[in-house]
Design an enzyme around this catalytic site. Structure first.
Site, PDB file in Angstrom:
ATOM      1  N   CYS A  35       0.818  -1.228   0.000  1.00  0.00           N
ATOM      2  CA  CYS A  35       0.000   0.000   0.000  1.00  0.00           C
ATOM      3  C   CYS A  35       0.846   1.271   0.000  1.00  0.00           C
ATOM      4  O   CYS A  35       0.335   2.364  -0.226  1.00  0.00           O
ATOM      5  CB  CYS A  35      -0.935   0.015   1.211  1.00  0.00           C
ATOM      6  SG  CYS A  35      -0.040   0.072   2.767  1.00  0.00           S
ATOM      7  N   CYS A 104      -1.231  -4.869   7.855  1.00  0.00           N
ATOM      8  CA  CYS A 104      -1.045  -3.576   8.531  1.00  0.00           C
ATOM      9  C   CYS A 104      -0.442  -3.800   9.915  1.00  0.00           C
ATOM     10  O   CYS A 104       0.430  -3.048  10.345  1.00  0.00           O
ATOM     11  CB  CYS A 104      -2.372  -2.824   8.643  1.00  0.00           C
ATOM     12  SG  CYS A 104      -3.225  -2.697   7.067  1.00  0.00           S
TER      13      CYS A 104
END
Ligand code: FES
Length: 145
Positions: A35, A104
């Site tokens: 990302c 994440c």
């Protein structure tokens, strides 16, 4: 939009330990390649215990919430306990995170590991340097006598 637990939402909306430590004992910068988000983690260590842990994130809500939780929990831990804590929290958090947000938390856990690694490397260098100074002074003493 991913659905988060109340616990994670609280840490996302009111994150703890945000910011930089001016003179950290360990610091890391990691990037989530998928990302492009970036995370920095800072630790202050005294007597092998983490006295302060903070983070700066250019990342999503999951990264911010899990950074807040991890930095809160590792305060007061020894270096080894902090690494164990990271493993324990990952089991706890991973059950609350939507699957697509697991990378994440991996980013956050890696940031802590690298900050600790940097601390260990610095400490190792200091021990070697200090050891060398002692050796040099001993050697000088021998040569003077
Ligand atoms: S989407 Fe990039 S860290 Fe979460």
């Amino acid at each position: 939009m991913a659905k988060y637990s109340k616990f994670l939402m609280e840490h996302f909306q009111n994150p703890k330990n945000v910011g930089e430590i001016s003179d950290p004992d360990g610091v890391s910068t990691v990037c989530n390649a998928s990302c492009g988000d970036i995370m920095q983690m800072f630790i202050k260590v005294n007597g092998n215990r983490i006295t302060q842990a903070t983070f700066k994130a250019f990342g999503c809500g999951a990264a911010i919430a899990t950074s807040s939780i991890l930095t809160e929990r590792v305060k007061g831990c020894t270096i080894d306990e902090a690494l164990e804590m990271s493993e324990r929290i990952s089991k706890e958090i991973l059950s609350e995170l939507p699957k697509e947000k697991i990378p994440c938390f991996t980013l956050v856990a890696n940031a802590l590991k690298l900050a600790i690694e940097e601390y260990k490397n610095k400490r190792h260098e200091q021990v070697q340097l200090h050891g060398k100074e002692e050796f040099d002074s001993l050697t000088m003493g021998v040569l003077k006598d």
